[in-house]
Write a protein that holds these residues in place. Structure first.
Motif, PDB file in Angstrom:
ATOM      1  N   GLU A 106      -3.580  -3.264  -2.846  1.00 41.65           N
ATOM      2  CA  GLU A 106      -4.233  -4.060  -1.814  1.00 41.65           C
ATOM      3  C   GLU A 106      -3.542  -5.413  -1.666  1.00 41.65           C
ATOM      4  O   GLU A 106      -3.018  -5.954  -2.647  1.00 41.65           O
ATOM      5  CB  GLU A 106      -5.707  -4.298  -2.181  1.00 41.65           C
ATOM      6  CG  GLU A 106      -6.531  -3.026  -2.259  1.00 41.65           C
ATOM      7  CD  GLU A 106      -6.838  -2.456  -0.878  1.00 41.65           C
ATOM      8  OE1 GLU A 106      -6.418  -3.055   0.135  1.00 41.65           O
ATOM      9  OE2 GLU A 106      -7.480  -1.397  -0.822  1.00 41.65           O
ATOM     10  N   LEU A 165     -14.008  -0.512   8.306  1.00 47.40           N
ATOM     11  CA  LEU A 165     -13.659  -0.920   6.949  1.00 47.40           C
ATOM     12  C   LEU A 165     -14.530  -0.192   5.938  1.00 47.40           C
ATOM     13  O   LEU A 165     -14.101   0.166   4.858  1.00 47.40           O
ATOM     14  CB  LEU A 165     -13.862  -2.430   6.780  1.00 47.40           C
ATOM     15  CG  LEU A 165     -12.970  -3.343   7.614  1.00 47.40           C
ATOM     16  CD1 LEU A 165     -13.350  -4.801   7.369  1.00 47.40           C
ATOM     17  CD2 LEU A 165     -11.512  -3.119   7.273  1.00 47.40           C
ATOM     18  N   ARG A 177      -7.333  -4.499   7.144  1.00 48.11           N
ATOM     19  CA  ARG A 177      -6.945  -3.666   6.000  1.00 48.11           C
ATOM     20  C   ARG A 177      -5.529  -3.991   5.535  1.00 48.11           C
ATOM     21  O   ARG A 177      -5.224  -3.933   4.354  1.00 48.11           O
ATOM     22  CB  ARG A 177      -7.034  -2.193   6.367  1.00 48.11           C
ATOM     23  CG  ARG A 177      -8.455  -1.649   6.438  1.00 48.11           C
ATOM     24  CD  ARG A 177      -8.454  -0.141   6.324  1.00 48.11           C
ATOM     25  NE  ARG A 177      -7.752   0.496   7.423  1.00 48.11           N
ATOM     26  CZ  ARG A 177      -8.321   0.880   8.554  1.00 48.11           C
ATOM     27  NH1 ARG A 177      -9.606   0.687   8.737  1.00 48.11           N
ATOM     28  NH2 ARG A 177      -7.622   1.467   9.508  1.00 48.11           N
ATOM     29  N   LYS A 178      -4.653  -4.341   6.447  1.00 49.47           N
ATOM     30  CA  LYS A 178      -3.256  -4.611   6.064  1.00 49.47           C
ATOM     31  C   LYS A 178      -3.080  -5.965   5.412  1.00 49.47           C
ATOM     32  O   LYS A 178      -2.221  -6.144   4.544  1.00 49.47           O
ATOM     33  CB  LYS A 178      -2.355  -4.553   7.304  1.00 49.47           C
ATOM     34  CG  LYS A 178      -1.981  -3.164   7.757  1.00 49.47           C
ATOM     35  CD  LYS A 178      -1.149  -3.206   9.027  1.00 49.47           C
ATOM     36  CE  LYS A 178       0.297  -3.529   8.761  1.00 49.47           C
ATOM     37  NZ  LYS A 178       1.158  -3.275   9.937  1.00 49.47           N
ATOM     38  N   THR A 217      -7.519  -2.451  11.466  1.00 49.19           N
ATOM     39  CA  THR A 217      -6.191  -2.200  10.881  1.00 49.19           C
ATOM     40  C   THR A 217      -5.587  -3.479  10.331  1.00 49.19           C
ATOM     41  O   THR A 217      -5.040  -3.503   9.229  1.00 49.19           O
ATOM     42  CB  THR A 217      -5.258  -1.600  11.941  1.00 49.19           C
ATOM     43  OG1 THR A 217      -5.822  -0.384  12.427  1.00 49.19           O
ATOM     44  CG2 THR A 217      -3.878  -1.346  11.374  1.00 49.19           C
ATOM     45  N   ARG A 245     -12.594  -9.130   2.705  1.00 47.78           N
ATOM     46  CA  ARG A 245     -13.259  -8.034   3.422  1.00 47.78           C
ATOM     47  C   ARG A 245     -14.714  -7.918   2.959  1.00 47.78           C
ATOM     48  O   ARG A 245     -15.629  -7.759   3.762  1.00 47.78           O
ATOM     49  CB  ARG A 245     -12.548  -6.715   3.144  1.00 47.78           C
ATOM     50  CG  ARG A 245     -11.179  -6.628   3.739  1.00 47.78           C
ATOM     51  CD  ARG A 245     -10.593  -5.276   3.465  1.00 47.78           C
ATOM     52  NE  ARG A 245      -9.259  -5.370   2.933  1.00 47.78           N
ATOM     53  CZ  ARG A 245      -8.705  -4.493   2.113  1.00 47.78           C
ATOM     54  NH1 ARG A 245      -9.404  -3.450   1.688  1.00 47.78           N
ATOM     55  NH2 ARG A 245      -7.479  -4.626   1.705  1.00 47.78           N
ATOM     56  N   SER A 294       0.819  -1.220   0.000  1.00 48.01           N
ATOM     57  CA  SER A 294       0.000   0.000   0.000  1.00 48.01           C
ATOM     58  C   SER A 294       0.853   1.270   0.000  1.00 48.01           C
ATOM     59  O   SER A 294       0.341   2.363  -0.195  1.00 48.01           O
ATOM     60  CB  SER A 294      -0.914   0.009   1.221  1.00 48.01           C
ATOM     61  OG  SER A 294      -0.145   0.119   2.398  1.00 48.01           O
ATOM     62  N   VAL A 331      -7.858   3.534   3.979  1.00 53.69           N
ATOM     63  CA  VAL A 331      -6.718   2.914   4.657  1.00 53.69           C
ATOM     64  C   VAL A 331      -5.768   4.004   5.110  1.00 53.69           C
ATOM     65  O   VAL A 331      -5.377   4.856   4.333  1.00 53.69           O
ATOM     66  CB  VAL A 331      -5.979   1.955   3.711  1.00 53.69           C
ATOM     67  CG1 VAL A 331      -4.788   1.340   4.423  1.00 53.69           C
ATOM     68  CG2 VAL A 331      -6.908   0.879   3.210  1.00 53.69           C
TER      69      VAL A 331
END
Lengths: 943, 89
Positions: free
Chosen positions: A622, B73, B40-41, B37, B48, A603, B78
């Motif tokens: 992503e 989310l 998202r990582k 977090t 998701r 990212s 992000v």
């Protein structure tokens, strides 16, 4: 360093080990002056001066012994003719090595040796025995006692070991082998029995195969005659040239000289000899690297590409062009039909850095996604997560040599004598020198007690409770005031939060004893020991990572090291023992779905820009799919194509039925490997791979040491693996090519800061380098976090113990944990195709006597091992090494397939499977089942 | 949320509950941020989306903390600063 037409040079054998120290002595040897550290032997000083003193019992990997009496010298001002190997240098010493008296004495000694040496010694004839050469060196013209003495000629040589033989007739009882087995290997399997002419070497009251010998080859390496010789030398003759390369087995990364004969097109490996100048192994080896290389020429080796429309069809051999076209067309079609995320790749932790780099590049640039993962997912991914979180980088903190400064070694969830044997030899040597070991493992592994070494503490931590254990250790250290406050306050952050957390009574040894199974008093004593010595080091393995709290435990160990200031110098640290030869490298090379090379998240725009500019593509911001997610998505219908390089996921990944269902769900599975493995049963395209003997590249071992892998022979399949990957990418519309693997490393170095100073030329010059290799550390970085951590301050993290959901219950009352054994490697694809199966022809289930008695199980019984996901059958071994309630097996054989019973449970952070905790039941099965298992185990390993 | 019930549930639910178990000792708001977090990582977008679908469907087996984390989310971009450091594993 690569010399294909002659033997690769290495540091000569100087007779006795090097001595280190600041005080020096000036010595004159045969008129040549040399300066050496005080304590250096006269023999070694002579060698450094360029004067070779004849020797038989001395070699510089072993302490001086002084028995052969060949190395006598005269020392001015002293009486007699002392042995140069056992005489230390003093300042001003004047030595003569070739006076008439000395030479006469040497000839007399050689006469005695030769009088009892076979007159038709085959080793002398081929050059593998030093006796005739030494006789010439000392100027021996005749043996006044006659030749062909009677001793031992009537004795039968010991041919029991599949790789080497012991011939008493050629033995001069110099005891180099005995000392190599004790000093170098630490097994103490050999001794000298009998006296005088009756003296001979024996491996106890048995033959070599039945003894405690671990077949490391140190005795063969040390033997100056043909008494201990590789059978391959006897059958093939002596090698004519050698290539220095790196072992393709475990994460120690031993350097070897591949000694070969034949032409470039018809190269035969005669033997693999551990390279004395290897940074990781310093001239030692284990049974796998030393002897088990024959799989590379096994008849099972696939040498041609093959395709089939359905996994139920027979394979058809095709050309490389046809296979690559099939792959490209297939993947492009799946992407068109199901979306860009429908395909992905798994790179190998056994392939080179260069090969792995191009696979992740292919996925990102040609496939157009981040669906790239590697087998580190199922072993040390928690190491990456945890150490990165705590220290800022995803790798061990020390080099192997650091162990020599350790006062205490805390070994957690690792069995180095089996899984990292060359490093275990170092550990045992350090233990014999006085260092103490704390073993935290459910099983009583060899490090707990074996010849001349005994652990200070064996803490039999119950599987699944590691975090409770490490929290209790830290609790003791903090509440008893044993923590290094100066280090913590100056080099760590979040200290007060962590100190308050760990001091809570629920973390005490007494409060956790019931959960961990570790007596509180033992844990307190072990914690005090770890915290109060000058240097304490942590070594750990998959018994830490392969748990639902694997990442948490890694952070817990990092907390322990930071609390006590055991970081940033030699003799300390947090040291992951990486299982495979290049699992470190495959992680370094960006084989993770969320990271580009160098552990930089996808990212981050500034990181993507580096590769987008160089590669000319857009990289997704992503994260992609991890291996377990690929399986789930395949079953879910959205993941349809997979390229698998050098991994047998159908055998090595947990919950085999789930993996098989996933593979069946895919429309195009490409397997790139040496053999038709379990995964290939579900493949539509098979690409033949190259063995390490055919590769040109680098591996990175567990100490971040980048070693060269040099081709010993041309690729038997007509292409290098990196070339094949480039051609797939090109056929998919992304042109990718390199003139040589060195160019791939150049690209890695240009784009990855920690590899900035690495190149093939630099590696050839330096031998090896440990990353980071930067302007600040141009020769590499053996010890990390000196002065400060990579992230600046170390992160202390409250590590809450969360019990695994995989608990023993009434239906499955035992807990299965898994591991490795010395003679086999990983899924056994390589080692099962060598005589190593002599030692481990099948996976065995170890069970505690009380659990066995309750079930009517005896050693040798076939038992059914069942869990909530599957059932398999194994032969039982009743063993007191196991704790009650825990059973253990290995995963080297596909037929018994331990992963049939392991579950989908995984580490919360990385999805590393919880291989070490599976609730199981064990039941005896019938005689018919015994016959069935026997038949399978009896399937021969063909030569 | 039943530990036994996680055997056989959809993978994203199981993985989400693994995160909940790891972070639930924290204050709820902080736990939700940590879970979001992490997702998202490390979670691929379709995972998701599948989790969010479960929430939209009203899946009652979902732990409230996981539902709370999923709100981040949906709502937030992000935060790239959280991934500035090397993120091995």
């Amino acid at each position: 360093m690569t010399l294909l037409d002659e033997f690769a040079p290495e540091t000569p054998d100087r007779g006795t080990p090097a001595v280190f120290g600041e005080a020096t002595a000036q010595v004159t040897v045969d008129g040549i002056s040399v300066m050496v550290p005080v304590g250096t032997s006269v023999m070694r000083a002579a060698s450094l001066a360029g004067v070779a003193v004849p020797k038989l019992c001395a070699t510089d990997s072993l302490k001086a012994f002084g028995s052969c009496r060949l190395c006598l010298v005269e020392v001015e001002g002293t009486k007699g003719t002392p042995a140069s190997c056992t005489t230390p240098c003093t300042d001003g010493m004047v030595v003569s090595t070739r006076t008439e008296q000395v030479q006469q004495l040497r000839r007399g000694v050689m006469e005695l040796y030769l009088s009892d040496h076979p007159s038709d010694c085959a080793g002398c004839a081929r050059g593998s025995c030093e006796m005739q050469r030494l006789a010439a060196d000392v100027g021996l013209a005749e043996v006044r006692y006659g030749l062909g003495g009677a001793s031992h000629l009537a004795e039968t040589p010991d041919e029991s070991n599949p790789y080497f033989a012991y011939d008493p007739a050629a033995c001069i009882v110099c005891s180099r082998c005995v000392r190599a087995c004790s000093e170098t290997q630490g097994t103490f399997a050999l001794t000298v029995s009998g006296r005088g002419f009756e003296a001979r070497i024996t491996p106890g009251n048995s033959d070599f195969l039945s003894s405690e010998c671990v077949s490391c080859g140190a005795c063969v390496q040390a033997c100056p005659t043909d008494a201990l010789t590789e059978k391959s030398v006897v059958s093939l003759g002596m090698p004519t040239r050698s290539v220095v390369t790196t072992c393709a087995y475990c994460g120690v990364g031993c350097s070897f000289k591949a000694e070969v004969q034949g032409s470039a097109d018809d190269t035969r490996v005669v033997r693999m000899v551990p390279w004395k100048d290897g940074g990781a192994n310093e001239g030692h080896s284990c049974v796998k690297g030393r002897f088990a290389y024959g799989y590379a020429s096994h008849r099972d080796r696939q040498l041609s590409p093959m395709v089939r429309d359905s996994i139920d069809d027979e394979w058809q051999v095709v050309s490389w062009e046809q296979a690559i076209e099939r792959i490209a067309t297939g993947f492009l079609g799946l992407r068109e039909k199901y979306g860009v995320g429908a395909i992905g790749g798994i790179s190998s932790s056994r392939c080179t850095n260069e090969e792995v780099y191009v696979v992740q590049k292919m996925v990102r640039a040609a496939f157009g996604n981040n669906n790239i993962d590697t087998c580190a997912r199922v072993c040390h991914s928690p190491t990456g997560y945890g150490l990165n979180h705590a220290f800022g980088t995803s790798a061990g903190t020390q080099d192997f040599a650091s162990v020599e400064q350790a006062d205490v070694m805390l070994v957690i969830g690792a069995n180095p004598t089996d899984a990292h044997p060359v490093f275990a030899s170092r550990m045992k040597r350090r233990m014999r020198a006085g260092a103490r070991v704390i073993v935290a493992d459910p099983r009583r592994i060899d490090l707990v007690r074996s010849p001349h070494v005994e652990a200070a503490f064996h803490l039999p931590v119950r599987p699944g409770t590691n975090v409770a254990f490490v929290n209790a250790m830290c609790h003791v250290i903090v509440t008893e005031g044993l923590w290094d406050e100066a280090f913590v306050r100056s080099r760590c952050e979040e200290a007060d939060t962590y100190l308050e957390f760990i001091a809570r009574p629920e973390h005490s040894p007494e409060a956790t004893e019931r959960e961990t199974g570790i007596p509180a008093s033992d844990l307190r004593s072990a914690a005090r020991l770890y915290a109060t010595v000058p240097n304490a080091a942590i070594y750990y393995g998959l018994g830490v990572t392969e748990h639902s709290q694997g990442s948490t435990m890694v952070m817990g160990m990092a907390n322990l090291a930071m609390l006590t200031g055991n970081l940033g110098r030699e003799g300390v640290g947090v040291n992951p023992l990486r299982g495979q030869n290049n699992v470190q490298g495959s992680c370094d090379m960006g084989s993770f779905p969320h990271e580009l090379p160098g552990y930089r998240h996808v990212s981050r725009p500034e990181v993507r820009e580096i590769y987008e500019a160089l590669w000319g593509v857009t990289i997704q911001a992503e994260p992609g799919l991890r291996i377990p997610n690929m399986f789930d998505s395949a079953i879910g219908g959205s993941f349809k194509g997979l390229y698998v390089q050098g991994e047998d996921i159908a055998q090595s990944d947990p919950n085999t039925s789930h993996v098989e269902a996933a593979l069946r769900s895919m429309e195009l599975v490409v397997v790139h490997d040496l053999f038709l493995n379990e995964t290939a049963r579900f493949a539509h395209v098979f690409l033949p791979g190259a063995s390490f003997l055919e590769k040109d590249g680098t591996f990175t071992n567990a100490e971040r040491r980048i070693n060269r892998v040099r081709p010993v022979m041309p690729s038997r399949v007509g292409k290098d693996e990196w070339q094949v990957v480039c051609e797939i990418a090109t056929a998919m519309g992304y042109p990718m090519s390199y003139a040589a693997p060195s160019e791939i490393m150049d690209e890695i170095a240009a784009t990855t800061p920690t590899f900035a100073g690495v190149s093939f030329a630099r590696l050839d010059a330096e031998g090896s380098m440990q990353w980071p290799v930067t302007d600040a550390a141009p020769h590499g970085t053996p010890t990390m976090h000196v002065g400060s951590f990579v992230r600046g301050l170390g992160q202390l993290t409250p590590t809450v113990y969360v019990p695994t959901t995989e608990r023993a219950n009434r239906r499955y009352p035992l807990v299965l944990t898994t591991g490795r054994i010395l003679s086999q490697y990983n899924v056994g694809a390589q080692t099962r195709r060598t005589p190593n199966s002599t030692w481990h022809p099948e996976d065995i289930l170890e069970i505690h006597p009380s659990d066995a008695e309750l079930r009517g199980v005896s050693t040798g019984d076939v038992v059914e091992l069942s869990s909530r996901v599957g059932t398999t059958r194994l032969t039982a071994l009743v063993s007191e090494r196991m704790p009650a309630g825990v059973v253990y097996t290995t995963f080297h054989h596909p037929v018994t397939g331990a992963n049939v019973v392991t579950t989908e449970n995984s580490d919360w952070a990385t999805n590393c499977p919880e291989y070490k905790v599976t609730a199981v039941q064990v039941e005896v099965v019938t005689q018919a089942a015994r016959a069935e298992v026997d038949a399978v185990a009896a399937q021969p390993v063909r030569p | 949320m039943s530990e036994a019930a996680d055997h056989g549930v959809p993978p994203v639910v199981r993985l989400g509950h693994d995160l909940v178990r790891n972070f639930e000792a924290l204050p709820p708001e902080k736990a939700a941020v940590e879970i979001a977090t992490h997702i998202r990582k490390f979670w691929e977008p379709r995972m998701r989306h599948e989790l969010l679908a479960h929430i939209r469907w009203g899946d009652t087996t979902l732990h409230p903390l996981l539902v709370r984390a999923a709100e981040d989310l949906v709502d937030g971009d992000v935060d790239r600063s959280e991934v500035r450091e090397p993120s091995g594993g």
